[in-house]
Design a protein around this motif. Structure first.
Motif, PDB file in Angstrom:
ATOM      1  N   TYR A 245       1.321  -4.627  -7.031  1.00  0.00           N
ATOM      2  CA  TYR A 245       1.200  -3.991  -5.652  1.00  0.00           C
ATOM      3  C   TYR A 245      -0.004  -3.215  -5.573  1.00  0.00           C
ATOM      4  CZ  TYR A 245       2.946   0.311  -7.961  1.00  0.00           C
ATOM      5  OH  TYR A 245       3.401   1.282  -8.538  1.00  0.00           O
ATOM      6  N   LEU A 246      -0.611  -2.974  -4.328  1.00  0.00           N
ATOM      7  CA  LEU A 246      -1.595  -2.057  -3.985  1.00  0.00           C
ATOM      8  C   LEU A 246      -1.327  -1.198  -2.865  1.00  0.00           C
ATOM      9  CD1 LEU A 246      -4.597  -1.740  -3.966  1.00  0.00           C
ATOM     10  CD2 LEU A 246      -4.826  -3.314  -2.229  1.00  0.00           C
ATOM     11  N   ILE A 247      -1.467   0.040  -3.022  1.00  0.00           N
ATOM     12  CA  ILE A 247      -1.275   1.078  -2.213  1.00  0.00           C
ATOM     13  C   ILE A 247      -2.464   1.805  -1.719  1.00  0.00           C
ATOM     14  CG2 ILE A 247      -0.067   3.284  -1.501  1.00  0.00           C
ATOM     15  CD1 ILE A 247       2.111   2.449  -3.815  1.00  0.00           C
ATOM     16  N   ILE A 248      -2.726   1.902  -0.355  1.00  0.00           N
ATOM     17  CA  ILE A 248      -3.950   2.434  -0.070  1.00  0.00           C
ATOM     18  C   ILE A 248      -3.648   3.554   0.819  1.00  0.00           C
ATOM     19  CG2 ILE A 248      -5.895   1.836   1.333  1.00  0.00           C
ATOM     20  CD1 ILE A 248      -5.858  -0.953   0.550  1.00  0.00           C
ATOM     21  N   ASN A 249      -4.355   4.894   0.546  1.00  0.00           N
ATOM     22  CA  ASN A 249      -4.344   6.124   1.194  1.00  0.00           C
ATOM     23  C   ASN A 249      -5.405   5.843   2.519  1.00  0.00           C
ATOM     24  OD1 ASN A 249      -4.642   8.546   2.500  1.00  0.00           O
ATOM     25  ND2 ASN A 249      -4.526   9.602   0.611  1.00  0.00           N
ATOM     26  N   ASN A 250      -5.094   5.646   3.841  1.00  0.00           N
ATOM     27  CA  ASN A 250      -5.933   5.413   4.992  1.00  0.00           C
ATOM     28  C   ASN A 250      -6.678   6.626   5.080  1.00  0.00           C
ATOM     29  OD1 ASN A 250      -4.737   2.573   5.088  1.00  0.00           O
ATOM     30  ND2 ASN A 250      -3.049   3.456   6.476  1.00  0.00           N
ATOM     31  N   THR A 251      -6.365   7.797   4.702  1.00  0.00           N
ATOM     32  CA  THR A 251      -7.121   8.835   5.143  1.00  0.00           C
ATOM     33  C   THR A 251      -8.364   9.134   4.343  1.00  0.00           C
ATOM     34  OG1 THR A 251      -5.748  10.245   3.674  1.00  0.00           O
ATOM     35  CG2 THR A 251      -5.159  10.150   5.985  1.00  0.00           C
ATOM     36  N   ASN A 252      -8.280   8.638   2.998  1.00  0.00           N
ATOM     37  CA  ASN A 252      -9.328   8.883   2.139  1.00  0.00           C
ATOM     38  C   ASN A 252      -9.853   7.399   1.571  1.00  0.00           C
ATOM     39  OD1 ASN A 252      -7.650   8.819   0.262  1.00  0.00           O
ATOM     40  ND2 ASN A 252      -7.801  10.882  -0.418  1.00  0.00           N
ATOM     41  N   GLN A 253      -9.259   6.348   1.689  1.00  0.00           N
ATOM     42  CA  GLN A 253      -9.431   5.121   1.130  1.00  0.00           C
ATOM     43  C   GLN A 253      -9.227   4.929  -0.496  1.00  0.00           C
ATOM     44  OE1 GLN A 253      -9.748   2.339   3.314  1.00  0.00           O
ATOM     45  NE2 GLN A 253      -9.313   3.959   4.658  1.00  0.00           N
ATOM     46  N   ARG A 254      -8.546   6.121  -1.003  1.00  0.00           N
ATOM     47  CA  ARG A 254      -8.070   5.834  -2.422  1.00  0.00           C
ATOM     48  C   ARG A 254      -7.039   4.721  -2.400  1.00  0.00           C
ATOM     49  NH1 ARG A 254      -6.888  11.057  -5.505  1.00  0.00           N
ATOM     50  NH2 ARG A 254      -7.149  10.014  -7.117  1.00  0.00           N
ATOM     51  N   ALA A 255      -7.299   3.965  -3.657  1.00  0.00           N
ATOM     52  CA  ALA A 255      -6.200   2.993  -3.622  1.00  0.00           C
ATOM     53  C   ALA A 255      -5.610   3.017  -5.227  1.00  0.00           C
ATOM     54  CB  ALA A 255      -7.139   1.450  -3.788  1.00  0.00           C
ATOM     55  N   TYR A 256      -4.412   2.444  -5.362  1.00  0.00           N
ATOM     56  CA  TYR A 256      -3.523   2.612  -6.443  1.00  0.00           C
ATOM     57  C   TYR A 256      -3.067   1.099  -6.851  1.00  0.00           C
ATOM     58  CZ  TYR A 256       0.227   4.025  -9.751  1.00  0.00           C
ATOM     59  OH  TYR A 256       0.776   4.098 -10.923  1.00  0.00           O
ATOM     60  N   ILE A 257      -2.988   0.481  -7.743  1.00  0.00           N
ATOM     61  CA  ILE A 257      -2.513  -0.777  -8.366  1.00  0.00           C
ATOM     62  C   ILE A 257      -1.730  -0.530  -9.350  1.00  0.00           C
ATOM     63  CG2 ILE A 257      -2.991  -2.933  -9.400  1.00  0.00           C
ATOM     64  CD1 ILE A 257      -5.536  -2.826  -8.078  1.00  0.00           C
ATOM     65  N   GLY A 258      -0.241  -1.032  -9.256  1.00  0.00           N
ATOM     66  CA  GLY A 258       0.579  -0.982 -10.179  1.00  0.00           C
ATOM     67  C   GLY A 258       1.731  -2.215 -10.021  1.00  0.00           C
TER      68      GLY A 258
END
Length: 108
Positions: free
Chosen positions: A22-35
């Motif tokens: 999966y990919l989770i994106i923080n829409n406020t600062n565009q940081r992404a996390y893949i797990g």
């Protein structure tokens, strides 16, 4: 079938696949996390009386509500709210090895 908050181009299929990347994106600062997340956990139980083979119990994980394993990410979700994040399923994998390999490949 219900995908929860995960966006995917089709229905996610826990009966066919081991888990998903999966990919989770923080829409406020565009940081992404893949797990990665497995659909089921496997618990080994002792054999029944008179038998030698151990038993396995499959328990479905709470993958529909899962928000990642990062403590920092979960703190941000609590502070900013789930609405400020996008949750994408990138790929479903048939084996544990494929799941681990796909996660590492996408992180690089």
């Amino acid at each position: 079938m219900d995908n929860g908050h995960w966006q995917y181009h089709e229905e996610m299929n826990p009966s066919k696949y081991q888990g998903f990347v999966y990919l989770i994106i923080n829409n406020t600062n565009q940081r992404a996390y893949i797990g990665k997340k497995k659909y089921f956990s496997i618990t080994t139980l002792p054999p029944l009386k008179g038998y030698k083979r151990k038993r396995k119990k499959f328990t479905e994980m709470a993958w529909r509500d899962y928000t990642g394993s990062s403590a920092e990410l979960n703190e941000d979700i609590e502070k900013l709210g789930k609405d400020n994040f996008s949750f994408f399923c990138l790929a479903e994998c048939e084996t544990q090895a494929e799941l681990t390999y796909t996660e590492a490949k996408l992180q690089m």
